[in-house]
Design a protein around this motif. Structure first.
Motif, PDB file in Angstrom:
ATOM      1  N   GLU A  42       0.837  -1.208   0.000  1.00  0.00           N
ATOM      2  CA  GLU A  42       0.000   0.000   0.000  1.00  0.00           C
ATOM      3  C   GLU A  42       0.869   1.254   0.000  1.00  0.00           C
ATOM      4  OE1 GLU A  42      -3.896  -1.848   2.318  1.00  0.00           O
ATOM      5  OE2 GLU A  42      -2.340  -0.821   3.467  1.00  0.00           O
ATOM      6  N   GLU A  43       1.915   1.253   0.822  1.00  0.00           N
ATOM      7  CA  GLU A  43       2.823   2.401   0.862  1.00  0.00           C
ATOM      8  C   GLU A  43       3.527   2.590  -0.476  1.00  0.00           C
ATOM      9  OE1 GLU A  43       3.415   4.838   3.004  1.00  0.00           O
ATOM     10  OE2 GLU A  43       1.955   4.107   4.436  1.00  0.00           O
ATOM     11  N   GLU A  44       3.905   1.487  -1.114  1.00  0.00           N
ATOM     12  CA  GLU A  44       4.547   1.586  -2.424  1.00  0.00           C
ATOM     13  C   GLU A  44       3.591   2.229  -3.432  1.00  0.00           C
ATOM     14  OE1 GLU A  44       6.937  -1.261  -5.591  1.00  0.00           O
ATOM     15  OE2 GLU A  44       5.814  -2.197  -3.971  1.00  0.00           O
ATOM     16  N   LEU A  45       2.332   1.833  -3.404  1.00  0.00           N
ATOM     17  CA  LEU A  45       1.342   2.427  -4.295  1.00  0.00           C
ATOM     18  C   LEU A  45       1.132   3.902  -3.963  1.00  0.00           C
ATOM     19  CD1 LEU A  45      -0.764   2.280  -6.541  1.00  0.00           C
ATOM     20  CD2 LEU A  45      -2.390   1.399  -4.831  1.00  0.00           C
ATOM     21  N   LEU A  46       1.079   4.243  -2.680  1.00  0.00           N
ATOM     22  CA  LEU A  46       0.908   5.643  -2.288  1.00  0.00           C
ATOM     23  C   LEU A  46       2.087   6.494  -2.765  1.00  0.00           C
ATOM     24  CD1 LEU A  46      -0.529   5.193   1.316  1.00  0.00           C
ATOM     25  CD2 LEU A  46      -1.772   6.020  -0.705  1.00  0.00           C
ATOM     26  N   LEU A  78      -7.279   1.535   0.237  1.00  0.00           N
ATOM     27  CA  LEU A  78      -6.746   2.870   0.502  1.00  0.00           C
ATOM     28  C   LEU A  78      -7.811   3.950   0.376  1.00  0.00           C
ATOM     29  CD1 LEU A  78      -3.313   2.420  -1.270  1.00  0.00           C
ATOM     30  CD2 LEU A  78      -3.687   2.721   1.191  1.00  0.00           C
ATOM     31  N   VAL A  79      -8.758   3.773  -0.519  1.00  0.00           N
ATOM     32  CA  VAL A  79      -9.875   4.712  -0.629  1.00  0.00           C
ATOM     33  C   VAL A  79     -10.734   4.615   0.629  1.00  0.00           C
ATOM     34  CG1 VAL A  79     -12.042   5.182  -1.860  1.00  0.00           C
ATOM     35  CG2 VAL A  79      -9.920   4.851  -3.147  1.00  0.00           C
ATOM     36  N   GLN A  80     -11.012   3.397   1.068  1.00  0.00           N
ATOM     37  CA  GLN A  80     -11.815   3.199   2.281  1.00  0.00           C
ATOM     38  C   GLN A  80     -11.122   3.785   3.509  1.00  0.00           C
ATOM     39  OE1 GLN A  80     -12.538  -0.897   3.394  1.00  0.00           O
ATOM     40  NE2 GLN A  80     -14.435  -0.340   4.458  1.00  0.00           N
ATOM     41  N   ALA A  81      -9.790   3.714   3.543  1.00  0.00           N
ATOM     42  CA  ALA A  81      -9.020   4.251   4.671  1.00  0.00           C
ATOM     43  C   ALA A  81      -8.867   5.767   4.604  1.00  0.00           C
ATOM     44  CB  ALA A  81      -7.644   3.595   4.724  1.00  0.00           C
ATOM     45  N   GLY A  82      -9.290   6.366   3.491  1.00  0.00           N
ATOM     46  CA  GLY A  82      -9.166   7.814   3.347  1.00  0.00           C
ATOM     47  C   GLY A  82      -7.791   8.267   2.893  1.00  0.00           C
ATOM     48  N   SER A  83      -6.998   7.342   2.360  1.00  0.00           N
ATOM     49  CA  SER A  83      -5.647   7.673   1.924  1.00  0.00           C
ATOM     50  C   SER A  83      -5.585   8.070   0.455  1.00  0.00           C
ATOM     51  CB  SER A  83      -4.717   6.489   2.164  1.00  0.00           C
ATOM     52  OG  SER A  83      -4.677   6.170   3.539  1.00  0.00           O
ATOM     53  N   LEU A  84      -6.451   7.490  -0.350  1.00  0.00           N
ATOM     54  CA  LEU A  84      -6.511   7.786  -1.783  1.00  0.00           C
ATOM     55  C   LEU A  84      -7.868   8.357  -2.126  1.00  0.00           C
ATOM     56  CD1 LEU A  84      -5.021   4.832  -3.910  1.00  0.00           C
ATOM     57  CD2 LEU A  84      -4.147   7.142  -3.660  1.00  0.00           C
ATOM     58  N   VAL A  85      -7.882   9.143  -3.190  1.00  0.00           N
ATOM     59  CA  VAL A  85      -9.114   9.702  -3.718  1.00  0.00           C
ATOM     60  C   VAL A  85      -9.213   9.266  -5.169  1.00  0.00           C
ATOM     61  CG1 VAL A  85     -10.357  11.840  -4.238  1.00  0.00           C
ATOM     62  CG2 VAL A  85      -8.921  11.690  -2.189  1.00  0.00           C
ATOM     63  N   ARG A  86     -10.389   8.756  -5.544  1.00  0.00           N
ATOM     64  CA  ARG A  86     -10.654   8.375  -6.932  1.00  0.00           C
ATOM     65  C   ARG A  86     -11.437   9.498  -7.581  1.00  0.00           C
ATOM     66  NH1 ARG A  86     -11.622   2.100  -7.142  1.00  0.00           N
ATOM     67  NH2 ARG A  86     -12.418   2.686  -9.165  1.00  0.00           N
ATOM     68  N   ARG A  87     -10.990   9.927  -8.758  1.00  0.00           N
ATOM     69  CA  ARG A  87     -11.690  10.993  -9.484  1.00  0.00           C
ATOM     70  C   ARG A  87     -11.891  10.555 -10.935  1.00  0.00           C
ATOM     71  NH1 ARG A  87     -11.586  14.886  -5.793  1.00  0.00           N
ATOM     72  NH2 ARG A  87      -9.685  15.487  -4.741  1.00  0.00           N
ATOM     73  N   ALA A  88     -13.041  10.905 -11.480  1.00  0.00           N
ATOM     74  CA  ALA A  88     -13.285  10.634 -12.898  1.00  0.00           C
ATOM     75  C   ALA A  88     -12.402  11.541 -13.740  1.00  0.00           C
ATOM     76  CB  ALA A  88     -14.757  10.868 -13.228  1.00  0.00           C
ATOM     77  N   ASP A  89     -11.848  10.987 -14.802  1.00  0.00           N
ATOM     78  CA  ASP A  89     -11.038  11.762 -15.729  1.00  0.00           C
ATOM     79  C   ASP A  89     -11.938  12.791 -16.407  1.00  0.00           C
ATOM     80  OD1 ASP A  89      -9.814  12.586 -18.261  1.00  0.00           O
ATOM     81  OD2 ASP A  89      -8.337  11.022 -17.855  1.00  0.00           O
ATOM     82  N   PRO A  90     -11.563  14.064 -16.388  1.00  0.00           N
ATOM     83  CA  PRO A  90     -12.419  15.082 -16.997  1.00  0.00           C
ATOM     84  C   PRO A  90     -12.621  14.876 -18.509  1.00  0.00           C
ATOM     85  CG  PRO A  90     -10.453  16.079 -16.013  1.00  0.00           C
ATOM     86  CD  PRO A  90     -10.376  14.615 -15.771  1.00  0.00           C
ATOM     87  N   ALA A  91     -11.625  14.286 -19.175  1.00  0.00           N
ATOM     88  CA  ALA A  91     -11.732  14.070 -20.614  1.00  0.00           C
ATOM     89  C   ALA A  91     -12.528  12.808 -20.958  1.00  0.00           C
ATOM     90  CB  ALA A  91     -10.344  13.990 -21.245  1.00  0.00           C
ATOM     91  N   ASP A  92     -12.507  11.829 -20.054  1.00  0.00           N
ATOM     92  CA  ASP A  92     -13.212  10.566 -20.290  1.00  0.00           C
ATOM     93  C   ASP A  92     -13.717  10.056 -18.950  1.00  0.00           C
ATOM     94  OD1 ASP A  92     -14.110   8.010 -20.864  1.00  0.00           O
ATOM     95  OD2 ASP A  92     -12.311   7.404 -21.956  1.00  0.00           O
ATOM     96  N   GLY A  93     -14.977  10.296 -18.671  1.00  0.00           N
ATOM     97  CA  GLY A  93     -15.571   9.955 -17.381  1.00  0.00           C
ATOM     98  C   GLY A  93     -15.507   8.487 -17.030  1.00  0.00           C
ATOM     99  N   ARG A  94     -15.210   7.622 -17.999  1.00  0.00           N
ATOM    100  CA  ARG A  94     -15.107   6.186 -17.710  1.00  0.00           C
ATOM    101  C   ARG A  94     -13.779   5.840 -17.048  1.00  0.00           C
ATOM    102  NH1 ARG A  94     -15.700   4.238 -23.659  1.00  0.00           N
ATOM    103  NH2 ARG A  94     -14.306   6.015 -23.754  1.00  0.00           N
ATOM    104  N   VAL A  95     -12.802   6.725 -17.170  1.00  0.00           N
ATOM    105  CA  VAL A  95     -11.462   6.489 -16.625  1.00  0.00           C
ATOM    106  C   VAL A  95     -11.381   7.089 -15.228  1.00  0.00           C
ATOM    107  CG1 VAL A  95      -8.995   6.973 -16.927  1.00  0.00           C
ATOM    108  CG2 VAL A  95     -10.443   6.504 -18.927  1.00  0.00           C
TER     109      VAL A  95
END
Length: 167
Positions: A42-46, A78-95
């Motif tokens: 997880e730390e490596e990914l962060l 990590l999203v559940q732990a509040g460490s990462l945030v997932r955002r939709a790509d502004p150019a392609d909402g599927r990403v």
């Protein structure tokens, strides 16, 4: 035969030296793993997301040499732990793009700064010749890393040339 033996000795010495270096720096400054209970993966990914904000799950998996489903599982935790945030790509909402949460970005930045400071202080104690030799060895280490894993993109010339980036 002597060249093969020498290469094996250098290879073994490289692993020993790098391992000792990393352990001693970690003893001096601690590890962010200890602070939040994240696993090393997880730390490596962060740390990867810190260097590559907006990365995707598949891109991160490729860069880190992990399976996409493994990175996807890490991201969910990590999203559940509040460490990462997932955002939709502004150019392609599927990403989906990944970013560090603000508290984690600050924590990892402080930890990296402490590691760099400890290492810089040690480098300052080396002779000028040793400092030059160490600087000259960095491009060789980058090339060696690329030869070990030619498909990996975690270490690149850009990362080597930018002293502000974590290596």
């Amino acid at each position: 035969m002597t060249e093969v033996i020498e290469r094996e000795r250098v290879s073994a010495g490289l692993f020993e030296a790098i391992g000792q270096f990393r352990r001693r720096v970690r003893r001096r400054v601690g590890s962010p793993v200890d602070q939040n209970g994240h696993t090393r993966a997880e730390e490596e990914l962060l740390r990867h997301i810190r260097r590559h904000p907006g990365a995707t799950v598949s891109g991160s998996a490729r860069d880190l040499g992990m399976a996409v489903n493994t990175v996807s599982t890490l991201v969910a935790r990590l999203v559940q732990a509040g460490s990462l945030v997932r955002r939709a790509d502004p150019a392609d909402g599927r990403v989906v793009r990944l970013e560090l949460s603000e508290p984690v970005a600050a924590r990892i930045g402080s930890w990296r700064d402490a590691r760099v400071a400890v290492t810089a202080a040690a480098i300052a104690q080396l002779s000028p010749a040793d400092q030059l030799a160490l600087a000259a060895a960095l491009p060789v280490l980058v090339r060696l890393t690329e030869l070990v894993d030619p498909d990996g993109s975690e270490i690149s010339k850009k990362d080597h040339d930018d002293p502000e980036e974590e290596r």
